[in-house]
Design an enzyme around this catalytic site. Structure first.
Site: not given
Ligand code: UDP
Length: 318
Positions: A161, A147, A13
């Site tokens: 996490y 999004y 990208g």
């Protein structure tokens, strides 16, 4: 320092490919993965003889294991409004299962992790400029929600996490960024206006053009991301250029840089289009010693050659 092995998702990208270049330039070895749904291998073609770079076409929504890595940069997602609305379900999946899969890799190998989040977490902001402590004003079911909510879920996953597993995580909230390798047809304002001006077509202004954005040149953005990845900061950090422009002002800059006399045409404002956007970058300045250095004018000049080539390419294939 021993050579690090770094995983970059979304490597083909716009920002992912610039990040790969910067990591290689600082001496890292890089594994790039991308499913090529919006990225293109052309963005990586200059690395074909680079022995410290490898690429694999992988869709990160499925669990995958690249082997031991020292750091994970999670840059994968459709990112322009036109692309993420076209690829709505894919965007939801990459920003949920995809992010979890990259976090699992970081957990398994004790690797650092940086997730590319977004100013869209603030939605149509009621606080201006946007500070990281602002929780945002997001429509959870509107056209941009695929999004915005995926990116917000990703932030929750990254924070979890870190909290539950002690992963060394980092969250960058990226504001509008532009430069060479933006897809010429991604529908974003800079790519649209540059291409239209170079083709001699009218420039499309959505709404009355009074909405604002703050545009960061890609090299400044990558510098900020690298600094954040080396820091001990786990909470979100805005990286963007606080110089705020109305879309009309932006169009005038484009016309002047291209030397074009194209007219402006006004089109309907898309639903939930944020009325204003500008980062407060105090945290990036104090924590990372980072500030952008490239003005909009300067960055558009640096992008001109790339968009000129895109138009020439179009004409050659017309
Ligand atoms: N925009 C515009 N003309 C275009 C493309 C976009 O006026 O041809 C406007 C759009 O409505 C928005 C701003 O420019 O207010 C930035 O849009 P973009 O798609 O680049 O990204 P966003 O910041 O909305 O995610």
């Amino acid at each position: 320092m021993t050579e690090r092995l770094v995983l970059v998702t979304g490597a083909a990208g716009f920002l992912g490919s610039h990040l790969c270049d910067a990591l290689l330039a600082q001496g890292d070895r890089v594994i790039g993965v991308d499913n090529l749904c919006t990225g293109t291998l052309e963005n990586l073609s200059h690395l074909s003889n680079e022995s410290r770079f490898s690429f694999e076409q992988t869709d990160i929504i499925y669990p995958f294991d690249p082997g031991h890595v020292d750091f994970v940069f999670n840059m994968a997602s459709p990112a322009s409004p036109v692309d993420y609305m076209r690829l709505g379900i894919e965007t939801l999946l990459v920003g949920s299962a995809g992010t979890i899969n990259t976090l699992e890799i970081a957990k398994k190998y004790g690797a650092g992790h940086l997730h590319a989040s977004t100013s869209e977490c603030y939605g149509d902001p009621l606080v201006h400029p946007q500070v990281e402590s602002y929780w945002g004003n997001v429509n959870p079911i509107g056209p941009r929600s695929v999004y915005d909510e995926a990116k917000r879920f990703s932030e929750a996953a990254v924070a979890a996490y870190h909290r539950y597993h002690g992963v060394n995580t980092h969250l960058v909230r990226i504001f509008n960024t532009y430069g060479p390798r933006l897809q010429p047809n991604d529908g974003r304002v800079i790519s649209n206006l540059m291409m239209q001006a170079l083709r001699g077509e009218p420039l499309t202004i959505y709404g009355d053009g009074s909405q604002t954005r703050s545009f960061c040149y890609c090299s400044d953005l990558i510098d900020g991301i690298l600094r954040l990845s080396r820091s001990d900061e786990h909470d979100p950090v805005n990286i963007g250029n606080p110089d705020e422009f109305t879309i009309l002002e932006c169009a005038r800059e484009v016309l002047s840089v291209v030397g074009s006399r194209s007219e402006l045409v006004f089109k309907p404002l898309p639903q939930d289009d944020p009325t204003r956007r500008r980062p407060n970058i105090a945290r990036a300045q104090t924590l990372l010693g980072w500030s952008p250095t490239v003005t909009l004018r300067d960055g558009l000049e640096r992008s001109l050659e790339y968009f000129t080539r895109c138009v020439a390419h179009e004409n050659a294939h017309a």
